[in-house]
Design a protein around this motif. Structure first.
Motif, PDB file in Angstrom:
ATOM      1  N   ASN A  65       4.658  -4.736  -2.205  1.00 16.38           N
ATOM      2  CA  ASN A  65       4.215  -5.671  -1.169  1.00 16.38           C
ATOM      3  C   ASN A  65       4.149  -7.099  -1.705  1.00 16.38           C
ATOM      4  N   LEU A  66       3.755  -7.223  -2.973  1.00 18.06           N
ATOM      5  CA  LEU A  66       3.592  -8.551  -3.575  1.00 18.06           C
ATOM      6  C   LEU A  66       4.919  -9.196  -3.964  1.00 18.06           C
ATOM      7  N   THR A  67       5.943  -8.379  -4.199  1.00 19.48           N
ATOM      8  CA  THR A  67       7.185  -8.941  -4.759  1.00 19.48           C
ATOM      9  C   THR A  67       8.325  -9.072  -3.750  1.00 19.48           C
ATOM     10  N   ILE A  68       8.304  -8.302  -2.669  1.00 14.52           N
ATOM     11  CA  ILE A  68       9.490  -8.214  -1.809  1.00 14.52           C
ATOM     12  C   ILE A  68       9.881  -9.571  -1.210  1.00 14.52           C
ATOM     13  N   ALA A  69       8.899 -10.331  -0.712  1.00 13.81           N
ATOM     14  CA  ALA A  69       9.249 -11.617  -0.089  1.00 13.81           C
ATOM     15  C   ALA A  69       9.654 -12.643  -1.138  1.00 13.81           C
ATOM     16  N   GLN A  70       9.034 -12.570  -2.305  1.00  9.08           N
ATOM     17  CA  GLN A  70       9.428 -13.510  -3.373  1.00  9.08           C
ATOM     18  C   GLN A  70      10.908 -13.337  -3.716  1.00  9.08           C
ATOM     19  N   ILE A  71      11.337 -12.073  -3.774  1.00 14.75           N
ATOM     20  CA  ILE A  71      12.733 -11.782  -4.136  1.00 14.75           C
ATOM     21  C   ILE A  71      13.672 -12.157  -2.988  1.00 14.75           C
ATOM     22  N   LYS A  72      13.306 -11.711  -1.765  1.00 13.48           N
ATOM     23  CA  LYS A  72      14.219 -11.904  -0.624  1.00 13.48           C
ATOM     24  C   LYS A  72      14.243 -13.342  -0.126  1.00 13.48           C
ATOM     25  N   PHE A  99      -4.242  -7.509   8.111  1.00 17.07           N
ATOM     26  CA  PHE A  99      -3.605  -7.367   6.785  1.00 17.07           C
ATOM     27  C   PHE A  99      -2.079  -7.428   6.818  1.00 17.07           C
ATOM     28  N   GLU A 100      -1.458  -6.668   7.731  1.00 18.17           N
ATOM     29  CA  GLU A 100       0.014  -6.711   7.871  1.00 18.17           C
ATOM     30  C   GLU A 100       0.739  -6.377   6.566  1.00 18.17           C
ATOM     31  N   LEU A 101       0.193  -5.467   5.780  1.00 16.18           N
ATOM     32  CA  LEU A 101       0.911  -4.996   4.589  1.00 16.18           C
ATOM     33  C   LEU A 101       1.924  -3.931   5.006  1.00 16.18           C
ATOM     34  N   PHE A 102       2.968  -3.757   4.205  1.00 14.32           N
ATOM     35  CA  PHE A 102       3.929  -2.679   4.483  1.00 14.32           C
ATOM     36  C   PHE A 102       3.325  -1.366   3.982  1.00 14.32           C
ATOM     37  N   PRO A 103       3.027  -0.412   4.891  1.00 14.40           N
ATOM     38  CA  PRO A 103       2.320   0.799   4.464  1.00 14.40           C
ATOM     39  C   PRO A 103       3.146   1.690   3.539  1.00 14.40           C
ATOM     40  N   HIS A 104       4.485   1.606   3.648  1.00 14.00           N
ATOM     41  CA  HIS A 104       5.352   2.501   2.858  1.00 14.00           C
ATOM     42  C   HIS A 104       5.691   1.919   1.486  1.00 14.00           C
ATOM     43  N   LEU A 105       5.188   0.703   1.210  1.00 16.66           N
ATOM     44  CA  LEU A 105       5.452   0.088  -0.093  1.00 16.66           C
ATOM     45  C   LEU A 105       4.162   0.048  -0.907  1.00 16.66           C
ATOM     46  N   SER A 106       4.305   0.163  -2.223  1.00 21.92           N
ATOM     47  CA  SER A 106       3.124   0.064  -3.081  1.00 21.92           C
ATOM     48  C   SER A 106       2.589  -1.369  -3.052  1.00 21.92           C
ATOM     49  N   VAL A 107       1.402  -1.542  -3.584  1.00 21.30           N
ATOM     50  CA  VAL A 107       0.807  -2.878  -3.671  1.00 21.30           C
ATOM     51  C   VAL A 107       1.759  -3.836  -4.388  1.00 21.30           C
ATOM     52  N   THR A 108       2.289  -3.400  -5.516  1.00 24.91           N
ATOM     53  CA  THR A 108       3.204  -4.257  -6.283  1.00 24.91           C
ATOM     54  C   THR A 108       4.440  -4.623  -5.468  1.00 24.91           C
TER      55      THR A 108
END
Length: 249
Positions: free
Chosen positions: A101-108, A90-99
């Motif tokens: 996780n979904l937005t951070i790379a789009q923004i950065k 999965f490799e999700l960021f555990p300290h970030l919410s689902v939302t």
């Protein structure tokens, strides 16, 4: 003649003295769903990770949508942003919410505004059937739900191709179906996909091609799904042996 979406030409890779990929050549056209299978340790995951430059390779060439990965001048982070990758764990960021996780790379990475990223991320979350969980953290979700979030995250980046590295192997058996259902829907919509998996049911249902890799990272088979499953007499002895073992269960 349109260029292939992915072209792997004579790629070899070593870890020190051990050769893990041997002269691999594959062409994947737009809209192809290619399942990569083979025994453990045969280099399947390594091969798929070379396609978005997560694994360097020492010999050969790889093109994604005509862009040469092996060219030092290629902007790999930019290319990677167009190649969706879904990992085994999965490799999700555990300290970030689902939302988040979904937005951070789009923004950065893509430079989208937070509003744009949120709209796109939630649209993809809805597509994998998890809108109700948008404010939860990964640890509050089942494995199957986490993997579906990971798929939604990859799709939020508008990828031209999706790579899946054993996306169901870390899941409890009853969660496998929910992840495969999302992948089946993606395939039907025409997403170009390269999938490392042991799920032969998925391969039979969705793949249009099957690649079989043996130990040492040598491609023994690259044929249509029908050829692979319906005509075992035409397969290499090593492939027949593999098929007999996995299809017996």
């Amino acid at each position: 003649m349109s260029k292939p979406m992915i072209e792997i030409k004579n790629v070899s890779k070593w870890y020190g003295p051990v050769q893990v990929l041997t002269d691999c050549s594959v062409k994947i056209e737009k809209g192809d769903v290619v399942v990569v299978c083979g025994p453990s340790g045969s280099g399947k995951s390594t091969l798929i990770k070379t396609v978005n430059a997560l694994e360097p390779f020492q010999k050969g060439e790889i093109y994604v949508d005509g862009i040469p990965l092996h060219d030092p001048k290629t902007d790999l982070p930019k290319l990677r942003s167009r190649v969706g990758m879904v990992f085994q764990h999965f490799e999700l960021f555990p300290h970030l919410s689902v939302t988040e996780n979904l937005t951070i790379a789009q923004i950065k990475v893509l430079g989208r505004t937070p509003d744009e990223a949120l709209a796109r991320g939630l649209k993809m979350l809805d597509r994998v059937g998890l809108m109700a969980h948008k404010d939860k953290y990964p640890g509050q979700l089942s494995g199957g739900q986490q993997q579906r979030v990971a798929i939604a995250r990859a799709l939020s980046m508008d990828p031209i191709v999706m790579l899946f590295d054993e996306p169901t192997s870390a899941l409890d058996p009853e969660m496998v179906g929910e992840v495969l259902d999302v992948m089946v829907a993606l395939a039907k919509e025409g997403m170009t996909m390269m999938v490392v998996t042991h799920e032969m049911g998925f391969a039979r249902k969705v793949a249009n091609r099957v690649i079989f890799i043996d130990v040492g990272g040598r491609i023994l088979e690259d044929c249509s799904k029908d050829e692979f499953f319906a005509h075992p007499e035409n397969r290499q002895p090593r492939t027949k042996d593999f098929l007999n073992k996995i299809l017996a269960h």
